[in-house]
Design an enzyme around this catalytic site. Structure first.
Site, PDB file in Angstrom:
ATOM      1  N   CYS A 163     -40.183   3.212  59.803  1.00  0.00           N
ATOM      2  CA  CYS A 163     -39.548   3.456  61.112  1.00  0.00           C
ATOM      3  C   CYS A 163     -40.251   2.737  62.251  1.00  0.00           C
ATOM      4  CB  CYS A 163     -39.527   4.943  61.401  1.00  0.00           C
ATOM      5  SG  CYS A 163     -39.183   5.922  59.951  1.00  0.00           S
ATOM      6  N   HIS A 295     -40.103   8.377  70.143  1.00  0.00           N
ATOM      7  CA  HIS A 295     -39.666   8.171  68.756  1.00  0.00           C
ATOM      8  C   HIS A 295     -38.542   9.183  68.483  1.00  0.00           C
ATOM      9  CE1 HIS A 295     -39.781   6.824  64.699  1.00  0.00           C
ATOM     10  NE2 HIS A 295     -40.208   7.960  64.210  1.00  0.00           N
ATOM     11  N   GLU A 306     -44.971  14.750  68.639  1.00  0.00           N
ATOM     12  CA  GLU A 306     -44.828  13.726  69.675  1.00  0.00           C
ATOM     13  C   GLU A 306     -44.948  14.364  71.060  1.00  0.00           C
ATOM     14  OE1 GLU A 306     -41.292  11.269  69.541  1.00  0.00           O
ATOM     15  OE2 GLU A 306     -42.212   9.804  70.894  1.00  0.00           O
ATOM     16  N   LYS A 327     -32.287   8.079  69.813  1.00  0.00           N
ATOM     17  CA  LYS A 327     -31.794   8.174  68.418  1.00  0.00           C
ATOM     18  C   LYS A 327     -30.577   9.092  68.318  1.00  0.00           C
ATOM     19  CE  LYS A 327     -35.828   6.697  65.798  1.00  0.00           C
ATOM     20  NZ  LYS A 327     -36.846   6.459  66.841  1.00  0.00           N
ATOM     21  N   HIS A 332     -31.096   7.016  63.555  1.00  0.00           N
ATOM     22  CA  HIS A 332     -32.387   6.452  63.184  1.00  0.00           C
ATOM     23  C   HIS A 332     -32.132   5.214  62.326  1.00  0.00           C
ATOM     24  CE1 HIS A 332     -36.399   5.668  62.463  1.00  0.00           C
ATOM     25  NE2 HIS A 332     -36.867   6.874  62.192  1.00  0.00           N
ATOM     26  N   PHE A 390     -43.126   7.084  58.884  1.00  0.00           N
ATOM     27  CA  PHE A 390     -43.604   7.767  57.681  1.00  0.00           C
ATOM     28  C   PHE A 390     -44.760   6.939  57.134  1.00  0.00           C
ATOM     29  CE2 PHE A 390     -39.538  10.129  56.200  1.00  0.00           C
ATOM     30  CZ  PHE A 390     -39.917  11.227  56.956  1.00  0.00           C
TER      31      PHE A 390
END
Lengths: 404, 87
Positions: A163, A295, A306, A327, A332, A390
């Site tokens: 990502c 994010h 976050e 997003k 995503h 990830f």
């Protein structure tokens, strides 16, 4: 003396349409591109929604022969790059093309071609796969095809960090230009993750929302997959000014690091460290940041950590900044996400506004951050864009409003 | 949710969990919590996958999220086994 690097072109393919303008227009309206996934039998899959780029048909942009070695993700990278280059009006001499870089990001590469080819072997007992399977599935297919199309001969490569791929790509392209190894760069990311195998893999990870993506909202159900591409033209300020280019914004800093914590669980400390590194690289204080493009995946874990990272780094100016989470709009899009978010961040800087966080319902006390909920004028000097992958790989960019 | 759990289902759930987590079988008791067994969210996903295969069931995300101990897990599995159409 450090060279300053500016952005002179943007391109985007997304669930919101086939241009950066269509994308930004949906961002301003808080219009989500998330809807029923089509093209597969979804009856055996627990989630049904995604942000597919349904208006994007490669055949509209390439002839049949050109498409033979190109997977969908590569065609998206090329079409977004064409748009960014057209906006920048960049014309390079043969000599200049040897100092023009291409750095792209992609998590999966040509998954569509790989899935189709390998399932024909395993399921249909076909004796062979298409000879272009390897050129199509390699993650650098977009970068290579762009180099071929443009005749650019400078450094070209692809970053794959799930990502964070696009942010890592943009950051490296930025440093390459700033440090004098290239004068212009085309950078961003592209992703076409909608294959049956890939959807089943995301289902097994149990992080996909059963309905939609609601970043930082109480009751959020997880992430929603998206597809698309974002591309940026970077060049030195000197290069852009010498040719009279329109400068959209400055790219000011990049920071990256690894959580070294857990393969899927994010760490607030790791995220905060990457943000601080990016600010330091931009020679920017937290107080100079007015907008954070989060994010913001809409998963239980990301949004809490976050938020903690944002509260930590920006403790002194939480009252004077806004967090946007796009997003919910473009899904995503994995290796393309950072690039689409960069497009939104740059447009926000240009127009000095913030945009709504789509699909938001109720504040979550565990995500206590100043989330932007409407399209409104918002004067800001600089903005941060976060990507946390990830595997704990974090990449953060800082953009600054350009003033001549 | 308090489904009456058959000894067979409980035993298979505990065995599957122990095998997936590489835990000695005697550590996994019906009253053990995931916290006591050191099971994090990623382990949880692997256990659900193993249970889906063991019992040939599909475990929805929402119900899986609420489970905190072995007994609750077995009850959830039992419910899905009961709901399965007879072969």
């Amino acid at each position: 003396m450090t060279r300053r690097v500016v952005i002179t072109g943007l391109g985007a393919i997304s669930a919101l349409g086939n241009s950066a303008e269509a994308f930004w227009s949906a961002c301003q309206a808080g219009e989500s591109g998330i809807g029923q996934i089509t093209g597969f039998d979804m009856s055996g899959i627990r989630f049904q929604n995604g942000a597919q780029a349904k208006q994007f048909n490669p055949a509209d942009h390439f002839d049949d022969k050109q498409l033979i070695p190109l997977d969908r993700f590569a065609t998206m990278a090329i079409v977004a790059a064409r748009e960014a280059l057209a906006q920048s009006h960049l014309e390079l001499t043969l000599e200049e093309k040897t100092r023009a870089a291409i750095v792209t990001g992609s998590c999966y590469g040509g998954k569509t071609s790989e899935d189709a080819g390998f399932s024909s072997l395993y399921k249909d007992n076909q004796p062979r796969v298409h000879p272009m399977t390897i050129p199509r599935l390699m993650a650098n297919a977009g970068a290579s095809a762009l180099a071929l199309e443009l005749g650019w001969q400078g450094p070209a490569w692809t970053v794959s960090t799930a990502c964070s791929s696009a942010n890592h790509a943009i950051g490296q392209a930025f440093w390459l230009v700033r440090n004098g190894m290239a004068d212009v760069a085309l950078t961003g990311g592209s992703e076409a993750p909608f294959t049956y195998g890939s959807l089943k893999a995301w289902e097994a990870l149990r992080v996909v929302s059963p309905d939609t993506c609601r970043p930082f909202s109480k009751g959020r159900g997880g992430m929603v997959l998206g597809e698309g591409a974002g591309m940026l033209v970077l060049e030195t300020l000197e290069h852009a000014q010498a040719r009279g280019a329109q400068i959209l914004a400055e790219i000011a800093g990049f920071g990256m690091g690894a959580d070294a914590h857990h393969i899927t669980q994010p760490s607030a400390a790791g995220a905060a460290r990457a943000i601080r590194l990016a600010l330091a690289d931009a020679q920017c204080s937290p107080e100079q940041i007015g907008v954070i493009n989060a994010h913001g995946t809409g998963t239980a874990a990301n949004d809490v950590t976050e938020s903690a990272a944002i509260r930590d780094v920006f403790a002194a100016n939480l009252g004077s900044l806004k967090v946007v989470a796009t997003k919910a709009i473009h899904g995503h899009a994995l290796g393309a996400s950072g690039a689409l978010e960069a497009v939104a961040t740059i447009c926000g800087l240009q127009q000095q506004c913030v945009i709504p966080t789509a699909n938001f319902q109720t504040p979550d006390p565990d995500c206590d951050i100043p989330l932007s909920l409407q399209h409104t004028p918002w004067p800001h000097e600089a903005a941060v864009s976060n990507s946390f992958a990830f595997g704990g790989l974090n990449a953060v960019l800082v953009f600054r409003r350009f003033e001549a | 949710m308090s489904e009456s759990v058959s000894p067979d289902v409980l035993d298979r759930v505990m065995r599957t969990l122990a095998e997936t987590q590489k835990l000695p079988a005697d550590k996994v008791t019906p009253d053990a919590t995931f916290e006591q067994l050191g099971i994090d969210s990623l382990d949880g996903i692997n256990i659900l996958f193993a249970l889906e295969n063991e019992f040939n069931i599909n475990i929805p995300d929402e119900s899986a999220r609420l489970v905190r101990d072995v007994r609750q897990l077995a009850e959830g599995v039992q419910k899905l086994v009961n709901e399965k159409p007879a072969a």
